[in-house]
Enzyme design. Structure first.
Site, mmCIF file in Angstrom:
data_model
loop_
_atom_site.group_PDB
_atom_site.id
_atom_site.type_symbol
_atom_site.label_atom_id
_atom_site.label_comp_id
_atom_site.label_asym_id
_atom_site.label_seq_id
_atom_site.Cartn_x
_atom_site.Cartn_y
_atom_site.Cartn_z
ATOM 1 N N VAL A 1 0.832 -1.186 -0.019
ATOM 2 C CA VAL A 1 0.420 0.056 0.562
ATOM 3 C C VAL A 1 0.856 1.189 -0.029
ATOM 4 C CG1 VAL A 1 -1.536 1.332 1.277
ATOM 5 C CG2 VAL A 1 -2.617 -1.159 1.098
ATOM 6 N N LYS B 1 15.299 -2.811 1.988
ATOM 7 C CA LYS B 1 13.850 -2.956 1.356
ATOM 8 C C LYS B 1 14.500 -1.089 0.935
ATOM 9 C CE LYS B 1 9.442 -4.506 2.188
ATOM 10 N NZ LYS B 1 8.150 -4.645 2.608
ATOM 11 N N THR C 1 -5.076 -0.418 7.068
ATOM 12 C CA THR C 1 -6.633 -0.705 7.382
ATOM 13 C C THR C 1 -6.570 -0.800 8.805
ATOM 14 O OG1 THR C 1 -6.575 -1.906 5.477
ATOM 15 C CG2 THR C 1 -7.991 -2.601 7.306
ATOM 16 N N ARG D 1 -6.278 -2.829 -4.819
ATOM 17 C CA ARG D 1 -6.037 -4.920 -5.128
ATOM 18 C C ARG D 1 -4.950 -4.969 -5.551
ATOM 19 N NH1 ARG D 1 -11.264 -5.222 -9.369
ATOM 20 N NH2 ARG D 1 -10.557 -3.173 -9.893
ATOM 21 N N GLU D 2 -4.491 -5.545 -5.531
ATOM 22 C CA GLU D 2 -2.962 -6.275 -5.649
ATOM 23 C C GLU D 2 -3.086 -7.038 -6.558
ATOM 24 O OE1 GLU D 2 -1.879 -7.734 -1.332
ATOM 25 O OE2 GLU D 2 -1.138 -8.461 -3.003
ATOM 26 N N ASN E 1 -14.191 -4.109 3.172
ATOM 27 C CA ASN E 1 -13.670 -5.857 2.497
ATOM 28 C C ASN E 1 -14.400 -6.687 3.023
ATOM 29 O OD1 ASN E 1 -11.626 -4.696 1.372
ATOM 30 N ND2 ASN E 1 -10.042 -5.010 3.402
ATOM 31 N N ALA F 1 -17.336 -18.059 -8.214
ATOM 32 C CA ALA F 1 -17.091 -18.813 -7.083
ATOM 33 C C ALA F 1 -15.909 -20.361 -7.509
ATOM 34 C CB ALA F 1 -17.850 -20.088 -6.972
ATOM 35 N N CYS G 1 -4.977 -9.013 3.382
ATOM 36 C CA CYS G 1 -6.609 -8.581 3.085
ATOM 37 C C CYS G 1 -7.783 -8.813 4.141
ATOM 38 C CB CYS G 1 -6.636 -7.055 2.361
ATOM 39 S SG CYS G 1 -5.208 -6.120 2.221
ATOM 40 N N ARG H 1 0.492 -14.134 0.873
ATOM 41 C CA ARG H 1 -0.188 -14.420 2.644
ATOM 42 C C ARG H 1 -1.709 -14.734 2.641
ATOM 43 N NH1 ARG H 1 1.280 -7.941 3.588
ATOM 44 N NH2 ARG H 1 1.180 -8.192 1.205
HETATM 45 C C1 UDX Z 1 -0.620 -2.657 4.694
HETATM 46 C C2 UDX Z 1 -1.449 -3.142 5.964
HETATM 47 O O1 UDX Z 1 -0.455 -3.936 6.513
HETATM 48 C C3 UDX Z 1 -2.437 -3.469 6.030
HETATM 49 O O2 UDX Z 1 -3.464 -3.272 6.796
HETATM 50 C C4 UDX Z 1 -3.288 -2.655 4.621
HETATM 51 O O3 UDX Z 1 -4.506 -3.451 4.066
HETATM 52 C C5 UDX Z 1 -2.623 -2.253 3.818
HETATM 53 O O4 UDX Z 1 -1.370 -1.704 4.676
HETATM 54 P P1 UDX Z 1 0.860 -3.963 3.396
HETATM 55 O O5 UDX Z 1 1.135 -2.683 2.489
HETATM 56 O O6 UDX Z 1 -0.311 -5.144 1.887
HETATM 57 O O7 UDX Z 1 -0.497 -3.580 4.129
HETATM 58 O O8 UDX Z 1 1.737 -4.240 4.672
HETATM 59 P P2 UDX Z 1 3.295 -4.391 4.542
HETATM 60 O O9 UDX Z 1 3.791 -4.940 2.462
HETATM 61 O O10 UDX Z 1 4.001 -5.633 4.924
HETATM 62 O O11 UDX Z 1 4.274 -2.938 4.155
HETATM 63 C C6 UDX Z 1 4.035 -2.463 5.424
HETATM 64 C C7 UDX Z 1 5.533 -2.219 5.699
HETATM 65 O O12 UDX Z 1 5.685 -1.300 6.326
HETATM 66 C C8 UDX Z 1 6.974 -2.824 5.374
HETATM 67 O O13 UDX Z 1 7.549 -2.926 3.727
HETATM 68 C C9 UDX Z 1 7.288 -3.273 6.666
HETATM 69 O O14 UDX Z 1 8.793 -3.064 6.799
HETATM 70 C C10 UDX Z 1 7.016 -1.355 7.201
HETATM 71 N N1 UDX Z 1 7.227 -1.355 8.343
HETATM 72 C C11 UDX Z 1 6.571 -1.715 9.488
HETATM 73 C C12 UDX Z 1 7.774 0.133 9.411
HETATM 74 O O15 UDX Z 1 8.696 0.297 8.584
HETATM 75 N N2 UDX Z 1 7.663 0.123 10.078
HETATM 76 C C13 UDX Z 1 6.801 -0.363 11.577
HETATM 77 O O16 UDX Z 1 7.935 -0.359 12.271
HETATM 78 C C14 UDX Z 1 6.318 -1.447 10.575
HETATM 79 C C1 UDX Z 2 -8.670 -6.297 -1.532
HETATM 80 C C2 UDX Z 2 -9.836 -5.720 -1.830
HETATM 81 O O1 UDX Z 2 -10.463 -6.011 -3.404
HETATM 82 C C3 UDX Z 2 -9.319 -4.297 -1.779
HETATM 83 O O2 UDX Z 2 -9.927 -2.921 -2.327
HETATM 84 C C4 UDX Z 2 -8.181 -3.985 -1.028
HETATM 85 O O3 UDX Z 2 -7.804 -2.968 -0.361
HETATM 86 C C5 UDX Z 2 -7.443 -5.099 0.270
HETATM 87 O O4 UDX Z 2 -8.038 -6.348 -0.286
HETATM 88 P P1 UDX Z 2 -6.860 -8.215 -2.665
HETATM 89 O O5 UDX Z 2 -6.741 -8.777 -1.503
HETATM 90 O O6 UDX Z 2 -5.936 -7.676 -3.060
HETATM 91 O O7 UDX Z 2 -7.356 -6.678 -2.271
HETATM 92 O O8 UDX Z 2 -7.038 -9.167 -3.553
HETATM 93 P P2 UDX Z 2 -8.509 -9.424 -4.547
HETATM 94 O O9 UDX Z 2 -8.821 -9.134 -6.280
HETATM 95 O O10 UDX Z 2 -10.361 -9.253 -3.266
HETATM 96 O O11 UDX Z 2 -9.568 -10.928 -3.838
HETATM 97 C C6 UDX Z 2 -9.149 -11.229 -2.804
HETATM 98 C C7 UDX Z 2 -9.805 -12.660 -2.580
HETATM 99 O O12 UDX Z 2 -10.754 -12.756 -3.581
HETATM 100 C C8 UDX Z 2 -8.766 -13.469 -3.669
HETATM 101 O O13 UDX Z 2 -8.106 -14.994 -3.143
HETATM 102 C C9 UDX Z 2 -9.535 -13.394 -5.069
HETATM 103 O O14 UDX Z 2 -8.925 -15.200 -5.651
HETATM 104 C C10 UDX Z 2 -10.450 -14.036 -4.295
HETATM 105 N N1 UDX Z 2 -11.701 -13.791 -4.898
HETATM 106 C C11 UDX Z 2 -12.178 -12.243 -5.446
HETATM 107 C C12 UDX Z 2 -12.656 -14.977 -5.777
HETATM 108 O O15 UDX Z 2 -13.139 -16.003 -4.857
HETATM 109 N N2 UDX Z 2 -14.374 -14.821 -6.076
HETATM 110 C C13 UDX Z 2 -13.966 -13.203 -6.957
HETATM 111 O O16 UDX Z 2 -14.887 -13.088 -7.880
HETATM 112 C C14 UDX Z 2 -13.398 -12.522 -6.486
#
Ligand code: UDX
Ligand code: UDX
Length: 451
Positions: A11, A35, A121, A154-155, A208, A252, A260, A327
């Site tokens: 994010v 990183k 989040t 979304r990723e 979500n 499905a 997330c 994850r």
């Molecule tokens: C994050 C949140 O975990 C998630 O709840 C939210 O939905 C989206 O943002 P994400 O960006 O996927 O998700 O997390 P991650 O990829 O694990 O990155 C978090 C970053 O924070 C890492 O690079 C980590 O090194 C950094 N971090 C963590 C800090 O810089 N300081 C800290 O104390 C903890």
């Molecule tokens: C999700 C939310 O979509 C996004 O808005 C939020 O910021 C982070 O969490 P992401 O986790 O990247 O994004 O994936 P998403 O595309 O939402 O899929 C989540 C999971 O649901 C995946 O495992 C996907 O395979 C599954 N999925 C999605 C289904 O099984 N069926 C569907 O119709 C859609």
């Protein structure tokens, strides 16, 4: 505008790189030195389509820089986004230690007015805690605001989602913070919901959880389709044309995973508990999701009889296509359950193999689909990568011990594969006994009644 981002994860990095691309001066900080070193060289620590180019462009145009110094980030950004991880505790609650730590560090470095924005989040009322924590550490009379601006990207399509959001949510407490964030997001021309911080925090968890519920709902219907021989893809089509329902997120399959949904659903259940609300509905959503993977492995056993010593080709490891993120990926549970039954697993994933190394034991990582199919008793589709959709099925049939495909993402046309001589079973596309050629009404090997 000068902005800073704390946390260069999925994010934070997308947020920083996109804001730089929109013309802002962006500093991204992270406590992970490796990183930051990698990013300074224009390399991203994870695969996300289009992100590495964006990072390189931001660096080249001197609009994006990386540092491990929180002090530098706080001095630079008028708006500071917190996007550190909020992982799941064993009891399902969100672990907000990192959010607390960086809030305190930001406060200690604060010398002038700043807006601190929750991007991670977080459960409702976290903004209150951030404000309280900062007030305890900030120098006297240095003003600041805490705001919430949840991310919905979304990723696999994060850059596109950031640049073309369905909506932007701003939870603010002051006109000053509101005006700054409205100005920052002006270039995106998306609907903006301006509200209080708690409502903004709830919008994210509710959104979500609702999406996860939609998927669990269609997966529950798929179980019924299997019993009566109906076709879930048609059911989803028929439902989805109702604009009140919408076709999105009615695919499905083997269930939802990722960084997330699993953690946000449980964090929401737990915060509701704390607030005295027993979120039965969401608990059922999570339970259907766990069942879906168990049913999928049961389905494989129904078709192959004994899994012991059978070779299973697993196509797809990432929790969804276009990412290398594992994850809470369904593949982890499915492979574990198959191995517990004594099956031998061969696997291929276009992007997540490197990440998968170390996560699985006794799994054969293959260079492509065909090597994964070699000597396999069946192929199971776990992630719907595009490149799995058009395969050389004649070649596959020659490589496999028996031509059998179990499609955990319904990416194939059942009739087309059957015409090619494959035994094919999808999710919610008719009961397997139907395709095992057992007489109507005969009990399935696992006691389920066939149609
Ligand atoms: C994050 C949140 O975990 C998630 O709840 C939210 O939905 C989206 O943002 P994400 O960006 O996927 O998700 O997390 P991650 O990829 O694990 O990155 C978090 C970053 O924070 C890492 O690079 C980590 O090194 C950094 N971090 C963590 C800090 O810089 N300081 C800290 O104390 C903890
Ligand atoms: C999700 C939310 O979509 C996004 O808005 C939020 O910021 C982070 O969490 P992401 O986790 O990247 O994004 O994936 P998403 O595309 O939402 O899929 C989540 C999971 O649901 C995946 O495992 C996907 O395979 C599954 N999925 C999605 C289904 O099984 N069926 C569907 O119709 C859609």
């Amino acid at each position: 505008m000068d902005i800073s981002v704390v946390g260069a994860g999925h994010v934070g990095l997308v947020t920083g790189a996109c804001f730089a691309d929109l013309g802002n001066q962006v500093v991204v900080t992270d406590h992970d030195k490796d990183k930051i070193a990698l990013l300074k060289r224009g390399k991203t620590p994870f695969y996300e389509p289009g992100l590495e180019e964006l990072v390189r462009r931001g660096i080249a145009q001197k609009r994006l820089r990386f540092t491990t110094s929180m002090k530098e980030a706080v001095e630079h950004g008028l708006v500071i986004f917190i996007s550190v991880w909020t992982p799941q505790r064993p009891n399902g609650e969100a672990d907000l230690t990192a959010v607390e730590n960086v809030s305190r560090q930001i406060a200690q470095a604060l010398r002038a007015y700043r807006v601190i924005v929750e991007k991670s989040t977080v459960p409702v009322e976290t903004g209150e805690w951030v404000k309280r924590t900062m007030s305890l550490s900030v120098r006297r009379r240095v003003p600041f605001d805490v705001a919430s601006n949840p991310e919905f990207l979304r990723e696999g399509q994060a850059v596109q989602d950031f640049m073309n959001p369905d909506r932007i949510v701003l939870g603010v407490e002051s006109k000053r913070a509101k005006d700054l964030l409205l100005e920052l997001y002006k270039p995106l021309k998306a609907p903006i919901v301006v509200t209080d911080v708690k409502s903004a925090e709830l919008i994210k968890h509710a959104s979500n959880s609702f999406l996860a519920m939609k998927i669990s709902f269609i997966n529950a219907i798929a179980q019924l389709c299997d019993q009566v021989g109906a076709d879930i893809t048609k059911v989803a089509e028929g439902m989805g044309l109702d604009t009140r329902i919408g076709r999105a997120f009615l695919d499905a399959g083997v269930g939802w995973g990722g960084s997330c949904f699993p953690k946000d659903v449980w964090a929401f259940i737990r915060i509701a508990d704390k607030l005295g609300y027993d979120f039965q509905l969401l608990k059922a959503v999570a339970q259907v999701n766990v069942q879906q993977r168990q049913l999928f492995v049961k389905r494989i056993a129904q078709i192959l009889w004994n899994l012991n010593n059978k070779t299973i080709g697993v196509l797809g490891l990432a929790f969804k296509p276009n990412t290398d993120d594992l994850r809470s990926a369904p593949s982890i549970d499915i492979i574990r359950m198959l191995q517990e039954e004594g099956a031998k697993v061969r696997t291929f994933d276009p992007k997540a193999m490197e990440q998968a190394n170390g996560l699985f034991t006794d799994v054969t990582f293959c260079k492509d689909v065909y090597e994964a199919a070699r000597g396999a008793d069946c192929l199971v589709i776990v992630t719907e990568w595009n490149e799995f959709k058009e395969l050389d099925f004649v070649r596959l049939k020659k490589l496999m011990r028996q031509p059998c495909i179990i499609d955990g993402r319904n990416i194939y046309d059942p009739e087309a594969l059957r015409r090619l001589g494959f035994r094919y079973v999808g999710i919610g596309r008719g009961h397997p006994t139907t395709y095992l050629g057992l007489p109507k009404g005969s009990p399935s090997p696992h006691g389920e009644k066939s149609s």
